[in-house]
Design an enzyme around this catalytic site. Structure first.
Site, PDB file in Angstrom:
ATOM      1  N   GLU A 131      -5.853 -11.041  -0.926  1.00  0.00           N
ATOM      2  CA  GLU A 131      -6.638 -10.818   0.304  1.00  0.00           C
ATOM      3  C   GLU A 131      -8.147 -10.818   0.005  1.00  0.00           C
ATOM      4  OE1 GLU A 131      -5.246  -7.460   2.556  1.00  0.00           O
ATOM      5  OE2 GLU A 131      -3.149  -7.789   2.010  1.00  0.00           O
TER       6      GLU A 131
ATOM      7  N   GLU B 256       0.810  -1.232   0.000  1.00  0.00           N
ATOM      8  CA  GLU B 256       0.000   0.000   0.000  1.00  0.00           C
ATOM      9  C   GLU B 256       0.844   1.284   0.000  1.00  0.00           C
ATOM     10  OE1 GLU B 256      -2.763  -0.383   3.241  1.00  0.00           O
ATOM     11  OE2 GLU B 256      -3.319  -2.420   2.695  1.00  0.00           O
TER      12      GLU B 256
HETATM   13  O1  G3I Z   1      -1.746  -7.654  19.035  1.00  0.00           O
HETATM   14  C1  G3I Z   1      -2.536  -6.613  19.643  1.00  0.00           C
HETATM   15  C2  G3I Z   1      -2.987  -7.044  21.041  1.00  0.00           C
HETATM   16  O2  G3I Z   1      -1.836  -7.184  21.877  1.00  0.00           O
HETATM   17  C3  G3I Z   1      -3.928  -5.972  21.614  1.00  0.00           C
HETATM   18  O3  G3I Z   1      -4.405  -6.411  22.874  1.00  0.00           O
HETATM   19  C4  G3I Z   1      -5.107  -5.807  20.633  1.00  0.00           C
HETATM   20  C5  G3I Z   1      -6.094  -4.782  21.126  1.00  0.00           C
HETATM   21  O4  G3I Z   1      -5.526  -3.479  20.937  1.00  0.00           O
HETATM   22  O5  G3I Z   1      -4.604  -5.378  19.337  1.00  0.00           O
HETATM   23  C6  G3I Z   1      -3.772  -6.391  18.776  1.00  0.00           C
HETATM   24  O6  G3I Z   1      -3.290  -5.927  17.520  1.00  0.00           O
HETATM   25  C7  G3I Z   1      -4.317  -5.951  16.520  1.00  0.00           C
HETATM   26  C8  G3I Z   1      -3.805  -6.813  15.346  1.00  0.00           C
HETATM   27  O7  G3I Z   1      -4.772  -6.804  14.260  1.00  0.00           O
HETATM   28  C9  G3I Z   1      -3.538  -8.243  15.765  1.00  0.00           C
HETATM   29  O8  G3I Z   1      -4.740  -8.853  16.121  1.00  0.00           O
HETATM   30  C10 G3I Z   1      -4.520  -4.519  16.021  1.00  0.00           C
HETATM   31  O9  G3I Z   1      -5.112  -3.763  17.063  1.00  0.00           O
HETATM   32  C11 G3I Z   1      -5.466  -4.535  14.817  1.00  0.00           C
HETATM   33  O10 G3I Z   1      -5.531  -3.239  14.250  1.00  0.00           O
HETATM   34  C12 G3I Z   1      -4.903  -5.476  13.749  1.00  0.00           C
HETATM   35  O11 G3I Z   1      -5.830  -5.488  12.673  1.00  0.00           O
HETATM   36  C13 G3I Z   1      -5.311  -6.101  11.470  1.00  0.00           C
HETATM   37  C14 G3I Z   1      -5.101  -4.978  10.422  1.00  0.00           C
HETATM   38  O12 G3I Z   1      -4.668  -5.565   9.181  1.00  0.00           O
HETATM   39  C15 G3I Z   1      -4.030  -4.001  10.854  1.00  0.00           C
HETATM   40  O13 G3I Z   1      -2.792  -4.681  10.941  1.00  0.00           O
HETATM   41  C16 G3I Z   1      -6.340  -7.098  10.947  1.00  0.00           C
HETATM   42  O14 G3I Z   1      -6.438  -8.203  11.863  1.00  0.00           O
HETATM   43  C17 G3I Z   1      -5.911  -7.611   9.573  1.00  0.00           C
HETATM   44  O15 G3I Z   1      -6.932  -8.445   9.019  1.00  0.00           O
HETATM   45  C18 G3I Z   1      -5.687  -6.434   8.625  1.00  0.00           C
HETATM   46  O16 G3I Z   1      -5.209  -6.932   7.415  1.00  0.00           O
HETATM   47  C19 G3I Z   1      -4.858  -5.935   6.428  1.00  0.00           C
HETATM   48  C20 G3I Z   1      -3.647  -6.429   5.664  1.00  0.00           C
HETATM   49  O17 G3I Z   1      -2.589  -6.668   6.575  1.00  0.00           O
HETATM   50  C21 G3I Z   1      -3.259  -5.438   4.579  1.00  0.00           C
HETATM   51  N1  G3I Z   1      -4.396  -5.192   3.679  1.00  0.00           N
HETATM   52  C22 G3I Z   1      -5.598  -4.728   4.384  1.00  0.00           C
HETATM   53  C23 G3I Z   1      -6.017  -5.743   5.425  1.00  0.00           C
HETATM   54  C24 G3I Z   1      -7.305  -5.329   6.111  1.00  0.00           C
HETATM   55  O18 G3I Z   1      -7.116  -4.133   6.806  1.00  0.00           O
END
Ligand code: G3I
Length: 351
Positions: A270, A163
């Site tokens: 994805e 991205e």
């Molecule tokens: O690991 C922390 C945990 O320690 C904490 O307690 C919890 C609550 O704050 O957050 C956890 O991290 C989360 C992470 O997923 C792991 O579960 C983040 O808040 C959360 O924002 C994150 O969301 C992911 C997002 O990418 C951002 O990285 C989604 O699961 C994931 O499906 C999404 O995937 C992205 C691709 O990587 C790139 N393309 C878009 C796609 C959808 O947004």
């Protein structure tokens, strides 16, 4: 006719009926002996994948069973993102990523690494560290070569940069552009290639599966970088889409040809298809979703340059999208949806 013959015919009729009922009712439950998505994909040397979340691998056996049974490729949903795998400057945490890679090895699945350079989940120690341009370049080089080097030979493809472009085709003004400059893109690919020369290196993005300012600029940029000798092998089309105004299949066909024409391998990386906005009944929405899954798979399977479709998850129970989108191919109780059967059919066709 003897009474005994009538009874025998009746018994036979009952037996046949009950077998039919059993077989029909089992359509909803996938048995391990059934034809699976991966068994069909394997026969075509095609890859059907899914994003895996390590949190669920341990505590949901239905999750791990369906992933192992139906997919021949998996990717890490979050476990290899910068902030998770490199939480402190001098500390890496490979534990959750290793869990997924080990699962793939056990289940004889390929692994996509996601993702090395992105504007999300940059750890605070780096983002707020007040480092110089040269220090950040060295930090990024070490990060990429440590992570890629660890999984050398185990991960066949990496989303190296994720991205990096805005919808209008300009470069996203992210942390990497601000601190290193536009050269961060080619440097990242070169460093990844040095760490694992055999791994396929992808640029990954959303909204580039149609003809628009972003996809035109991405194509032009990747073509130029490849002509400069930058080791970019492929392009990942995320395709988080919808049944309402989601995907233009004709444009998808064109875009696959356009990327293929400059030598890029294409993977849909994805895929999930939301239904929330549609006004139709649940049953009709599920049918529309199945039709679009089928069209996207058929388009990729028919294209010379498209080698894999990776779903962003496998069950609606764990989608990152809002629950009403119900974007995946198994419902929350792991019953295969219409989309599962339509993908199965698309994998049974000859192309
Ligand atoms: O690991 C922390 C945990 O320690 C904490 O307690 C919890 C609550 O704050 O957050 C956890 O991290 C989360 C992470 O997923 C792991 O579960 C983040 O808040 C959360 O924002 C994150 O969301 C992911 C997002 O990418 C951002 O990285 C989604 O699961 C994931 O499906 C999404 O995937 C992205 C691709 O990587 C790139 N393309 C878009 C796609 C959808 O947004």
């Amino acid at each position: 006719m003897h009474k005994s013959k009538i009874i025998l015919i009746l018994v036979l009729l009952i037996a046949i009926t009950s077998v039919c009922i059993f077989l029909f009712s089992n359509k909803d439950k996938k048995e391990s002996t059934d034809i699976t998505l991966r068994s069909l994909a394997d026969k075509k040397d095609f890859y059907i994948g899914g994003a895996v979340n390590s949190l669920y691998l341990d505590n949901d056996s239905d999750y791990s069973n369906v992933i192992g049974r139906e997919l021949n490729l998996i990717t890490t949903e979050n476990e290899m993102k910068f902030g998770i795998i490199h939480p402190e400057k001098y500390r890496y945490d490979f534990s959750s990523a290793d869990k997924i890679v080990d699962f793939a090895i056990t289940n004889k699945q390929k692994v996509r690494g996601h993702t090395l350079v992105w504007h999300h989940q940059i750890p605070k120690w780096l983002e707020e560290g007040q480092y110089s341009k040269e220090e950040i370049k060295e930090i990024l080089r070490q990060h990429i070569q440590t992570v890629v080097g660890r999984y050398r030979g185990q991960i066949y493809a990496w989303d190296v940069v994720n991205e990096a472009f805005n919808d209008d085709g300009t470069l996203r003004d992210n942390f990497w552009l601000k601190t290193i400059g536009p050269e961060y893109i080619e440097l990242s690919f070169q460093w990844a290639h040095e760490a694992d020369p055999k791994a396929l290196l992808f640029y990954n993005d959303y909204g580039i599966e149609a003809i628009n300012a972003k996809s035109i600029k991405v194509l032009e940029t990747l073509k130029t970088l490849r002509e400069k000798g930058v080791p970019i092998d492929g392009i990942g089309l995320q395709m988080h889409t919808w049944i309402v105004n989601g995907t233009n299949i004709n444009e998808l066909k064109t875009i696959l040809n356009n990327y293929g024409s400059v030598g890029l391998q294409v993977e849909i990386t994805e895929l999930d298809i939301g239904v929330a906005e549609a006004k139709e009944s649940k049953k009709t929405k599920e049918k529309l979703q199945a039709d679009l899954y089928s069209s996207i798979f058929t388009t990729c399977l028919s294209s010379e340059s498209c080698s894999a479709v990776v779903l962003w998850g496998i069950t609606d129970k764990y989608t990152y999208r809002i629950e009403e989108e119900e974007p995946l191919i198994f419902n929350r109780k792991y019953k295969p949806k219409e989309a599962y059967w339509s993908i199965l059919e698309s994998l049974q066709k000859d192309y």
